[in-house]
Enzyme design. Structure first.
Site, PDB file in Angstrom:
ATOM      1  N   CYS A 194      23.704 -21.099 -51.756  1.00  0.00           N
ATOM      2  CA  CYS A 194      22.686 -21.715 -50.696  1.00  0.00           C
ATOM      3  C   CYS A 194      23.119 -21.840 -49.383  1.00  0.00           C
ATOM      4  CB  CYS A 194      21.758 -22.598 -51.678  1.00  0.00           C
ATOM      5  SG  CYS A 194      21.451 -22.659 -53.518  1.00  0.00           S
TER       6      CYS A 194
HETATM    7  C1  UGA Z   1      22.770 -27.200 -52.485  1.00  0.00           C
HETATM    8  C2  UGA Z   1      22.294 -28.231 -52.557  1.00  0.00           C
HETATM    9  O1  UGA Z   1      23.635 -29.837 -52.621  1.00  0.00           O
HETATM   10  C3  UGA Z   1      21.022 -28.275 -53.223  1.00  0.00           C
HETATM   11  O2  UGA Z   1      20.177 -29.946 -52.705  1.00  0.00           O
HETATM   12  C4  UGA Z   1      20.221 -27.446 -52.906  1.00  0.00           C
HETATM   13  O3  UGA Z   1      19.420 -27.401 -53.960  1.00  0.00           O
HETATM   14  C5  UGA Z   1      20.695 -26.204 -52.838  1.00  0.00           C
HETATM   15  O4  UGA Z   1      22.260 -26.265 -52.629  1.00  0.00           O
HETATM   16  C6  UGA Z   1      20.022 -25.128 -53.497  1.00  0.00           C
HETATM   17  O5  UGA Z   1      20.037 -25.003 -51.966  1.00  0.00           O
HETATM   18  O6  UGA Z   1      19.632 -24.461 -54.593  1.00  0.00           O
HETATM   19  P1  UGA Z   1      25.072 -25.914 -54.449  1.00  0.00           P
HETATM   20  O7  UGA Z   1      25.196 -24.534 -53.145  1.00  0.00           O
HETATM   21  O8  UGA Z   1      24.925 -26.494 -55.716  1.00  0.00           O
HETATM   22  O9  UGA Z   1      23.631 -27.116 -53.700  1.00  0.00           O
HETATM   23  O10 UGA Z   1      26.355 -27.642 -53.833  1.00  0.00           O
HETATM   24  P2  UGA Z   1      26.535 -28.088 -53.072  1.00  0.00           P
HETATM   25  O11 UGA Z   1      27.042 -29.403 -54.491  1.00  0.00           O
HETATM   26  O12 UGA Z   1      26.136 -29.022 -52.064  1.00  0.00           O
HETATM   27  O13 UGA Z   1      27.616 -28.035 -51.989  1.00  0.00           O
HETATM   28  C7  UGA Z   1      28.097 -27.097 -51.391  1.00  0.00           C
HETATM   29  C8  UGA Z   1      29.675 -26.234 -50.826  1.00  0.00           C
HETATM   30  O14 UGA Z   1      29.414 -27.628 -49.984  1.00  0.00           O
HETATM   31  C9  UGA Z   1      30.194 -26.439 -51.805  1.00  0.00           C
HETATM   32  O15 UGA Z   1      31.884 -25.740 -51.876  1.00  0.00           O
HETATM   33  C10 UGA Z   1      31.329 -27.937 -51.462  1.00  0.00           C
HETATM   34  O16 UGA Z   1      32.374 -27.566 -52.229  1.00  0.00           O
HETATM   35  C11 UGA Z   1      31.168 -28.435 -50.540  1.00  0.00           C
HETATM   36  N1  UGA Z   1      30.899 -29.957 -50.167  1.00  0.00           N
HETATM   37  C12 UGA Z   1      29.979 -29.951 -50.638  1.00  0.00           C
HETATM   38  C13 UGA Z   1      32.094 -29.808 -49.314  1.00  0.00           C
HETATM   39  O17 UGA Z   1      33.093 -28.954 -48.650  1.00  0.00           O
HETATM   40  N2  UGA Z   1      32.158 -31.384 -48.640  1.00  0.00           N
HETATM   41  C14 UGA Z   1      31.043 -32.229 -49.025  1.00  0.00           C
HETATM   42  O18 UGA Z   1      31.485 -33.740 -48.718  1.00  0.00           O
HETATM   43  C15 UGA Z   1      30.606 -31.465 -50.075  1.00  0.00           C
END
Ligand code: UGA
Length: 430
Positions: A268
């Protein structure tokens, strides 16, 4: 209500199962016969926490699946949840969603009463009006705003917690022009709104499309900003996590998404930020800040490896990559930070051994020639160093396993390993 959901990917299947849970009669439509058969048998076609239970409960009864688009003509609402992948210029490729919409329009032309058509897929502002509504009008022979309505209802579901995110949303966004479209969506979501007290945002079609991109662009930017601050912290010998905990207490900043490290991946953030940049550029606007957000993210894996270089020369040596999934709780490796990390190690001439509790098979498609270990202990055995890319809980429990390393250098990109006596521990931003 009778609902059709076109597409049984992780968004479509989650949506269909959750709407069945809210009491609606839902039919999932997909060309994938295996996915259809699975849902009919009460088996979730994808892995998503909580989904197995819902599909087992409603599959074959309140939740049906079919390859036949014609069933959509009997629905009150049809959701389009088809993929919008990235093209070679970073824009969304609308060929799949447009083809599906045309197929839908053909069957809706036969309907006694046309359903409300709702775009669930992530599309850049203007796509629904410019491409999807004309496709529906042309194939159905009906006129939008008169014989039928179209709305946009973006999703904010995270992989790994999609069911819980759907059932406990921060907000629900409806983008439409006609009152009757809002009324139909209100009726559909009423059981959810009643049980959660969530905020319903009623807005225009383009605004709803943009809210989805703005949401993801903001979150990706927040992580890149904390990563940039973290890189600066590291140079000063400051612990970025202590800084993040303190600034997160300011309600204007908020404590979530402040975990600095090797960066964001998944299906995403990279795709949506790239598509927003490409769409903005097409208007003539240069989104410099978002380009920098991507730039910081692209640099983090190399920063991790340059910290490793400070400790050891990995050429010809075994190096363990702990974690291959883009985040813990999923086997998805799309745009995982493990990919550039492995590439960087291979460029340095290292013998890479990867370990992930669930994602190794998916990574094998990308890197068929590296070794994959059955456990973190096996990966560490004989390695001159380990780099940590995914924050799986089991890495926090590693202890005596480090003793089998040739040299116990651990460079942690997620602040998950517990520093202990006997290892040379280096954090990326602390
Ligand atoms: C993300 C959004 O959080 C959702 O709200 C959205 O609906 C979704 O994309 C989408 O567009 O379908 P997702 O990709 O499943 O969800 O994952 P996240 O939990 O948001 O994490 C994304 C990335 O950011 C991961 O690689 C995670 O490791 C990283 N991350 C997250 C960090 O490096 N630091 C943080 O503090 C949080």
């Amino acid at each position: 209500m009778k609902v059709s959901v076109i597409g049984s990917g992780y968004v479509g299947t989650t949506l269909a199962a959750c709407l069945a849970d809210l009491g609606h009669e839902v039919t999932n439509v997909d060309i994938d016969e295996d996915a259809v058969a699975a849902i009919e048998d009460g088996v979730a076609p994808i892995h998503e926490r909580g989904l197995d239970e819902l599909v087992a409960e409603y599959g074959g009864t309140r939740l049906r699946a079919t390859t036949d688009y014609a069933t959509a003509s009997k629905a009150n609402i049809v959701f389009i949840a088809l993929p919008t992948p990235t093209d070679e210029r970073g824009r969304i490729d609308t060929s799949i969603i447009t083809a599906g919409t045309e197929q839908l329009g053909e069957v809706l032309g036969e309907a006694e009463e046309m359903p409300l058509v709702v775009v669930k897929s992530t599309v850049t502002p203007g796509t629904t009006e410019r491409e999807l509504i004309p496709a529906l009008e042309e194939t159905s022979g009906a006129t939008a705003g008169e014989e039928f309505d179209v709305a946009v209802n973006p999703e904010f579901l995270r992989e790994g917690s999609a069911v819980s995110d759907f059932l406990h949303p921060d907000k629900v966004v409806f983008g439409a022009t006609a009152d009757r479209a809002f009324e139909t969506l209100d009726e559909l979501y009423d059981p959810l709104v009643a049980q959660t007290d969530t905020t319903v945002v009623r807005t225009g079609v383009r605004e709803a499309e943009m809210i989805k991109y703005a949401n993801n662009a903001f979150l990706a930017s927040k992580i890149s900003l904390i990563n940039e601050l973290g890189n600066i912290c590291k140079e000063f010998g400051v612990d970025a996590y202590e800084v993040a905990d303190a600034i997160g207490l300011d309600e204007r900043i908020g404590s979530q998404f402040l975990r600095s490290g090797v960066g964001w991946g998944g299906s995403c953030f990279p795709k949506d930020v790239a598509a927003l940049i490409a769409a903005a550029r097409e208007t003539g606007y240069e989104p410099e800040l978002l380009e920098a957000v991507v730039g910081v993210n692209d640099r983090q894996p190399e920063r991790l490896l340059s910290l490793l270089d400070d400790h050891v020369d990995v050429e010809g040596e075994r190096v363990a990559v702990l974690g291959l999934a883009f985040k813990s709780g999923t086997d998805d490796v799309r745009s995982s930070r493990a990919i550039p990390t492995i590439e960087g190690l291979l460029n340095r001439g290292a013998d890479v051994v990867g370990y992930d509790p669930v994602a190794a098979e998916n990574m094998r498609a990308q890197f068929p020639d590296i070794e994959y270990a059955e456990s973190a202990a096996d990966a560490l055995d004989g390695a001159i160093a380990a780099v940590v890319v995914t924050d799986w809980d089991e890495f926090a429990a590693l202890d005596g396993e480090f003793d089998a390393m040739k040299r116990p250098v651990v460079v942690d990109g997620r602040r998950i390993v517990e520093p202990r006596d006997g290892i040379e521990y280096e954090g990326l931003t602390w």
